[in-house]
Design an enzyme around this catalytic site. Structure first.
Site, PDB file in Angstrom:
ATOM      1  N   TRP A 191       0.866  -1.179   0.000  1.00 19.42           N
ATOM      2  CA  TRP A 191       0.000   0.000   0.000  1.00 19.42           C
ATOM      3  C   TRP A 191       0.904   1.231   0.000  1.00 19.42           C
ATOM      4  CZ3 TRP A 191      -0.112   3.730   4.015  1.00 19.42           C
ATOM      5  CH2 TRP A 191      -0.947   4.827   3.711  1.00 19.42           C
ATOM      6  N   GLU A 232      -3.078  -2.793  -2.306  1.00 16.46           N
ATOM      7  CA  GLU A 232      -4.197  -2.172  -1.573  1.00 16.46           C
ATOM      8  C   GLU A 232      -4.506  -0.781  -2.108  1.00 16.46           C
ATOM      9  OE1 GLU A 232      -3.530  -1.992   2.642  1.00 16.46           O
ATOM     10  OE2 GLU A 232      -5.422  -0.951   3.048  1.00 16.46           O
ATOM     11  N   LYS A 234      -6.906   2.863  -2.276  1.00 14.88           N
ATOM     12  CA  LYS A 234      -7.451   3.812  -1.312  1.00 14.88           C
ATOM     13  C   LYS A 234      -8.109   4.957  -2.060  1.00 14.88           C
ATOM     14  CE  LYS A 234      -6.002   6.226   2.850  1.00 14.88           C
ATOM     15  NZ  LYS A 234      -5.230   6.051   4.071  1.00 14.88           N
ATOM     16  N   ASP A 265      -9.833  -2.677   1.758  1.00 12.27           N
ATOM     17  CA  ASP A 265      -9.874  -2.171   3.134  1.00 12.27           C
ATOM     18  C   ASP A 265     -11.222  -1.496   3.333  1.00 12.27           C
ATOM     19  OD1 ASP A 265      -9.677  -0.071   5.204  1.00 12.27           O
ATOM     20  OD2 ASP A 265      -7.586  -0.696   5.383  1.00 12.27           O
ATOM     21  N   HIS A 268     -11.606   2.295   2.828  1.00 11.72           N
ATOM     22  CA  HIS A 268     -10.974   2.944   1.676  1.00 11.72           C
ATOM     23  C   HIS A 268     -11.903   3.242   0.511  1.00 11.72           C
ATOM     24  CE1 HIS A 268      -6.570   1.856   2.816  1.00 11.72           C
ATOM     25  NE2 HIS A 268      -7.242   2.436   3.781  1.00 11.72           N
ATOM     26  N   HIS A 292      -9.084  -6.044   4.730  1.00 13.02           N
ATOM     27  CA  HIS A 292      -8.702  -5.312   5.932  1.00 13.02           C
ATOM     28  C   HIS A 292      -9.967  -4.906   6.669  1.00 13.02           C
ATOM     29  CE1 HIS A 292      -4.288  -3.965   5.059  1.00 13.02           C
ATOM     30  NE2 HIS A 292      -4.421  -5.259   5.237  1.00 13.02           N
ATOM     31  N   ASP A 300     -11.753   7.704   6.737  1.00 14.25           N
ATOM     32  CA  ASP A 300     -10.976   6.480   6.928  1.00 14.25           C
ATOM     33  C   ASP A 300     -10.240   6.554   8.262  1.00 14.25           C
ATOM     34  OD1 ASP A 300      -9.641   4.085   6.453  1.00 14.25           O
ATOM     35  OD2 ASP A 300      -7.989   5.098   5.418  1.00 14.25           O
ATOM     36  N   ASP A 302      -9.948   4.492  10.800  1.00 12.30           N
ATOM     37  CA  ASP A 302      -9.328   3.298  11.382  1.00 12.30           C
ATOM     38  C   ASP A 302      -9.737   3.046  12.819  1.00 12.30           C
ATOM     39  OD1 ASP A 302      -7.640   1.977   9.301  1.00 12.30           O
ATOM     40  OD2 ASP A 302      -6.763   3.966   9.167  1.00 12.30           O
ATOM     41  N   ASP A 332      -7.170  -4.225  10.431  1.00 10.73           N
ATOM     42  CA  ASP A 332      -6.402  -3.002  10.186  1.00 10.73           C
ATOM     43  C   ASP A 332      -7.109  -1.810  10.827  1.00 10.73           C
ATOM     44  OD1 ASP A 332      -4.715  -1.040   9.359  1.00 10.73           O
ATOM     45  OD2 ASP A 332      -5.311  -1.073   7.256  1.00 10.73           O
TER      46      ASP A 332
HETATM   47  C1  RNT Z   1      -3.686   2.754   5.084  1.00  8.94           C
HETATM   48  C2  RNT Z   1      -3.878   1.309   4.781  1.00  8.94           C
HETATM   49  C3  RNT Z   1      -2.792   0.395   5.285  1.00  8.94           C
HETATM   50  C4  RNT Z   1      -2.299   0.778   6.658  1.00  8.94           C
HETATM   51  C5  RNT Z   1      -1.316  -0.177   7.252  1.00  8.94           C
HETATM   52  C6  RNT Z   1      -0.619   0.412   8.435  1.00  8.94           C
HETATM   53  O1  RNT Z   1      -4.765   3.503   4.805  1.00  8.94           O
HETATM   54  O2  RNT Z   1      -5.107   0.870   5.264  1.00  8.94           O
HETATM   55  O3  RNT Z   1      -3.235  -0.923   5.235  1.00  8.94           O
HETATM   56  O4  RNT Z   1      -3.369   0.939   7.548  1.00  8.94           O
HETATM   57  O5  RNT Z   1      -0.457  -0.604   6.288  1.00  8.94           O
HETATM   58 ZN    ZN Z   2      -5.536  -1.252   5.155  1.00  7.97          ZN
END
Ligand code: RNT
Ligand code: ZN
Length: 424
Positions: A191, A232, A234, A265, A268, A292, A300, A302, A332
């Site tokens: 990513w 990955e 985004k 993810d 994302h 993820h 986003d 997290d 994640d």
């Molecule tokens: C970032 C991505 C990625 C990270 C990790 C730390 O937006 O989701 O996966 O969260 O690699």
């Molecule tokens: Zn991620």
């Protein structure tokens, strides 16, 4: 808090639930075993707010952000492994552990990120083997001066680009070494944060460079028994609101062309867009997916993954299509404002729970109703199935896995906080 329930009551409730599910053609014993057998990859970075061991002041740039300063953050590999070991005692089922390049432990002072080797992850490999917990991996394209411009693999500066190409190549070599060590592939997820705060005039050039850089990285053929390559996408990040080079379309096209795994993810995509619907489409064109599990709150962000409609729908979708073998399930999220051990535990338990619920769904009844054009029946069953005695089966799963049942894990975390975290 009182203890959750005694074993006898848990068994009793389970046997009642077993009958109810049995009436719908579902064998709960089998479902518990199947749910325990699915690996969930636990991300190391919840343990230290994506700080890593490079000692340069922690997470910076890359469009991701950990907020909060709850005491007890793991400060080195030994503390992180100690915390992970403790978390393992609270969570049921097959586990993997997911590292980032930032978590290297070189013996010498500092090894530049493009020169890291498998030996710098020696302690992790010994630990992984001892615990029988396979490792997954990620190159780290953030928290580094060479990522200061916001561009890494797609940078217009050939020096910057070459540095990160070497970094990614090193990560694949390390992941493959993990794969040899554990006797099964390590998932290596690329990513990159590359993007622009404001509207770019040229959206194409960074994407051409990203494609060519990835081509160069993946041109090194590694044994698929040791590594699974994933990319990955985004939608946006902090500082890359207007444009991200590695968008969903970019990586979907790339992964499909190169026959590598695509990482979806949950945070994302556009806020109202969910990834459950993408599974059946993408699996037609890529060999597999890395998911993820995360929770974006308005952006986003997290947040810790929970047993939400979104996570449950993703798990249901995987179970309905019986495609578990093609999906790598990973966590994640990173919340530094609460006890980090609890964050891990809550996120992991909620996803394991969602997997169990999905496996328990009497899906045949739903598809039969659908095929017969009896859509009121399909909807009615879906609604009724929501309140099947699922909790009793979940409790039994925890009991079988010899981890705390119900709320009992919270007390253990308080003890650990007192004994270990408060001393850091
Ligand atoms: C970032 C991505 C990625 C990270 C990790 C730390 O937006 O989701 O996966 O969260 O690699
Ligand atoms: Zn991620």
């Amino acid at each position: 808090m009182k203890a959750y329930q005694d074993q006898e009551s848990i068994e009793k409730a389970y046997s009642l639930a077993k009958t109810v599910y049995g009436n719908f053609g579902i064998n709960t014993d089998k479902a518990v075993r199947a749910a325990l057998d699915l690996p969930i990859s636990i991300h190391c970075w919840q343990g230290d707010d994506v700080t890593g061991f490079e000692g340069a002041g922690g997470l910076s740039g890359g469009g991701i952000l950990a907020t909060g300063n709850y005491p007890g953050r793991a400060r080195n590999g030994d503390e992180l492994r100690q915390d992970a070991d403790f978390v393992f005692s609270l969570i049921p089922g097959k586990k993997r552990f997911n590292l980032h390049m930032l978590y290297a432990e070189p013996k010498e002072e500092k090894v530049p990120r493009d020169l890291l080797e498998p030996e710098h992850f020696g302690k992790w490999m010994v630990w992984s083997k001892k615990k029988k917990i396979p490792l997954d991996f990620n190159p780290s394209f953030f928290s580094h001066p060479m990522a200061g411009s916001g561009y890494t693999l797609s940078s217009a500066d050939p020096k910057v680009r070459a540095f990160w190409i070497r970094h990614a190549a090193a990560s694949r070599k390390i992941a493959a070494a993990f794969g040899v060590n554990q006797g099964s592939p390590s998932v290596n997820d690329i990513w990159v944060p590359d993007g622009s705060k404001d509207m770019p005039a040229d959206r194409l050039s960074p994407r051409l460079r990203l494609r060519d850089a990835l081509d160069e990285i993946l041109a090194v053929k590694l044994d698929p028994k040791t590594i699974t390559d994933a990319v990955e996408s985004k939608l946006f990040g902090i500082g890359s609101e207007a444009y991200v080079a590695g968008s969903h379309e970019f990586y979907l096209g790339y992964a499909a062309t190169k026959k590598i795994h695509l990482c979806l993810d949950m945070g994302h995509f556009h806020p109202t867009e969910t990834i459950a619907d993408k599974i059946s489409s993408t699996l037609l064109f890529v060999p597999g997916l890395l998911i993820h599990f995360s929770r974006g709150l308005r952006w986003d962000s997290d947040h810790v993954a929970i047993f939400s409609d979104d996570t449950r729908e993703v798990c249901r979708e995987i179970a309905r299509q019986k495609c578990f073998g093609r999906i790598n399930i990973a966590l994640d999220f990173f919340d530094a404002s609460i006890n980090r051990i609890a964050a891990w535990t809550i996120g992991y338990r909620s996803i394991r729970k969602a997997l169990l619920e999905a496996i328990l769904e009497p899906v045949k009844l739903l598809t039969d109703a659908e095929k017969a054009g009896r859509n009121h029946e399909r909807l009615g069953l879906m609604e009724e199935f929501k309140t099947l005695p699922f909790a009793a089966v979940w409790d039994k799963l925890c009991l079988d896995a010899k981890v705390p049942v119900g709320t009992d894990w919270l007390g253990k975390i308080n003890e650990y906080e007192q004994a270990v975290l408060s001393k850091r």
